[in-house]
Design an enzyme around this catalytic site. Structure first.
Site, PDB file in Angstrom:
ATOM      1  N   ASP A  31       0.893  -1.172   0.000  1.00 27.76           N
ATOM      2  CA  ASP A  31       0.000   0.000   0.000  1.00 27.76           C
ATOM      3  C   ASP A  31       0.923   1.211   0.000  1.00 27.76           C
ATOM      4  O   ASP A  31       2.154   1.063   0.062  1.00 27.76           O
ATOM      5  CB  ASP A  31      -0.912  -0.003   1.240  1.00 27.76           C
ATOM      6  CG  ASP A  31      -2.223   0.738   0.990  1.00 27.76           C
ATOM      7  OD1 ASP A  31      -2.166   1.870   0.447  1.00 27.76           O
ATOM      8  OD2 ASP A  31      -3.287   0.198   1.306  1.00 27.76           O
ATOM      9  N   ASP A  48       3.422   2.673  -4.740  1.00 30.70           N
ATOM     10  CA  ASP A  48       2.384   3.551  -5.281  1.00 30.70           C
ATOM     11  C   ASP A  48       2.001   3.000  -6.650  1.00 30.70           C
ATOM     12  O   ASP A  48       2.885   2.781  -7.494  1.00 30.70           O
ATOM     13  CB  ASP A  48       2.976   4.968  -5.394  1.00 30.70           C
ATOM     14  CG  ASP A  48       1.937   5.999  -5.789  1.00 30.70           C
ATOM     15  OD1 ASP A  48       1.054   5.683  -6.614  1.00 30.70           O
ATOM     16  OD2 ASP A  48       2.021   7.124  -5.262  1.00 30.70           O
ATOM     17  N   SER A 108     -16.320  -4.119  -8.647  1.00 28.40           N
ATOM     18  CA  SER A 108     -17.330  -3.595  -7.723  1.00 28.40           C
ATOM     19  C   SER A 108     -18.719  -3.715  -8.317  1.00 28.40           C
ATOM     20  O   SER A 108     -18.898  -3.705  -9.545  1.00 28.40           O
ATOM     21  CB  SER A 108     -17.037  -2.121  -7.439  1.00 28.40           C
ATOM     22  OG  SER A 108     -18.131  -1.509  -6.803  1.00 28.40           O
ATOM     23  N   ASN A 109     -19.689  -3.793  -7.427  1.00 26.14           N
ATOM     24  CA  ASN A 109     -21.103  -3.734  -7.852  1.00 26.14           C
ATOM     25  C   ASN A 109     -21.379  -2.451  -8.627  1.00 26.14           C
ATOM     26  O   ASN A 109     -22.341  -2.391  -9.387  1.00 26.14           O
ATOM     27  CB  ASN A 109     -22.023  -3.890  -6.641  1.00 26.14           C
ATOM     28  CG  ASN A 109     -22.033  -2.699  -5.711  1.00 26.14           C
ATOM     29  OD1 ASN A 109     -22.840  -1.791  -5.850  1.00 26.14           O
ATOM     30  ND2 ASN A 109     -21.121  -2.661  -4.738  1.00 26.14           N
ATOM     31  N   TYR A 133     -15.986   5.953 -10.820  1.00 25.15           N
ATOM     32  CA  TYR A 133     -15.404   4.789 -10.124  1.00 25.15           C
ATOM     33  C   TYR A 133     -15.902   3.473 -10.746  1.00 25.15           C
ATOM     34  O   TYR A 133     -15.105   2.560 -11.026  1.00 25.15           O
ATOM     35  CB  TYR A 133     -15.787   4.901  -8.640  1.00 25.15           C
ATOM     36  CG  TYR A 133     -15.643   3.647  -7.835  1.00 25.15           C
ATOM     37  CD1 TYR A 133     -14.399   3.076  -7.600  1.00 25.15           C
ATOM     38  CD2 TYR A 133     -16.771   3.036  -7.276  1.00 25.15           C
ATOM     39  CE1 TYR A 133     -14.283   1.923  -6.838  1.00 25.15           C
ATOM     40  CE2 TYR A 133     -16.654   1.889  -6.508  1.00 25.15           C
ATOM     41  CZ  TYR A 133     -15.416   1.335  -6.299  1.00 25.15           C
ATOM     42  OH  TYR A 133     -15.303   0.190  -5.552  1.00 25.15           O
TER      43      TYR A 133
HETATM   44  C1  15L Z   1     -17.968  -0.204  -3.219  1.00 25.29           C
HETATM   45  O1  15L Z   1     -17.542  -0.485  -4.332  1.00 25.29           O
HETATM   46  C2  15L Z   1     -17.121   0.503  -2.232  1.00 25.29           C
HETATM   47  O2  15L Z   1     -15.761   0.148  -2.350  1.00 25.29           O
HETATM   48  C3  15L Z   1     -17.584   0.302  -0.814  1.00 25.29           C
HETATM   49  O3  15L Z   1     -16.967   1.282  -0.017  1.00 25.29           O
HETATM   50  C4  15L Z   1     -19.098   0.390  -0.675  1.00 25.29           C
HETATM   51  O4  15L Z   1     -19.492   1.699  -0.873  1.00 25.29           O
HETATM   52  C5  15L Z   1     -19.756  -0.573  -1.634  1.00 25.29           C
HETATM   53  O5  15L Z   1     -19.286  -0.390  -2.958  1.00 25.29           O
HETATM   54  C6  15L Z   1     -21.291  -0.470  -1.641  1.00 25.29           C
HETATM   55  O6  15L Z   1     -21.881  -0.371  -2.710  1.00 25.29           O
HETATM   56  O7  15L Z   1     -21.859  -0.573  -0.569  1.00 25.29           O
END
Ligand code: 15L
Length: 259
Positions: A31, A48, A108-109, A133
């Protein structure tokens, strides 16, 4: 396996570090800042994502990666571009050069956040990102496909819901992912012999379910945790929304309202 965990100081990594250590015996952590409470078997190397030389040095020390690093919520374009687009390219490129075998990518969702909640989507549906994002996560999934098909890396994209010990609100009843179930998915990505390029959903047993996770099931995923165990307390603390609230229509919740 020489396993690297990026984004190791972040909230999700903090929840799964003990479980990864238990399963794999040692883990290289990376990290920009040092994670707290390093344990025996954990080694930290600062890096980084925007610095290709630092990423290259990391990849010389591992043969498999769980990539949690980068921007993890909606943000202005520049940090998203630097960490999740250019930074992820640095990761894949260094992985290719150094012959890393496998990458588990924390998608991510929010790559599919603009699907409404009243339909169930599977891993074959086109992306519908709800944020910059979310777009960066869709890019990351596609970049993994390129490196899998062109260069033979084994890539496992997990569209993660919300990682926590328990569902924290009404929306998370449908997308909650217990850390143990996340590690089970990571283990499939790191170990399953059939993984070439896969995309699965990262959620425990959730109701109501918005995602058809049959590909994860085919690969052996059997979530142990159930959101309905928390239903009464979660729904009591989070009253039903008013009609027409866009953040309640779409799977991405308040992310769809982000400017
Ligand atoms: C994500 O992708 C985020 O990283 C996390 O912090 C939450 O916000 C999550 O989604 C969510 O949808 O709850």
């Amino acid at each position: 396996m020489n396993l690297l965990l990026t984004g190791a100081a972040g909230g999700v990594a903090t929840q799964i570090r003990p479980l990864l250590l238990e399963r794999y015996g040692s883990v290289l952590l990376s990290d920009r800042v040092q994670p707290e409470a390093l344990q025996d078997g954990e080694t930290f190397v600062a890096a980084d994502l925007g610095e290709p030389d630092q990423i290259d040095a990391l990849m010389k020390q591992c043969d498999a990666i769980i990539h949690l690093g980068g921007v993890s919520v909606e943000a202005p374009w520049q940090p998203v571009l630097e960490a999740n687009i250019a930074g992820l390219y640095n990761v894949y490129e260094a992985a290719r050069v150094n012959k890393v075998q496998r990458i588990v990518f924390a998608s991510s969702n929010h790559a599919v956040g603009f699907y409404p909640r009243d339909i169930v989507i599977d891993h074959e549906k086109p992306v519908r990102p709800d944020t910059r994002y979310g777009v960066s996560k869709a890019f990351g999934e596609a970049l993994g496909g390129l490196y899998a098909d062109k260069h033979g890396l084994r890539v496992f994209n997990i569209r993660i819901g919300n990682v926590a010990d328990r569902p924290i609100d009404r929306r998370r009843m449908s997308i909650w992912l217990h850390p143990e179930d996340l590690v089970q998915l990571c283990a499939i990505g790191l170990e399953h012999p059939d993984v070439h390029f896969e995309t699965v959903y990262g959620f425990s047993k959730c109701e109501p379910a918005w995602w058809d996770n049959r590909r994860a099931t085919e690969l052996g995923y059997q979530p142990k945790h159930r959101s309905s165990d928390f239903r009464d307390e979660v729904l009591a603390a989070d009253p039903p929304p008013g009609p027409g609230d866009a953040s309640e229509i779409y799977q991405g919740g308040t992310f769809v309202l982000e400017p």
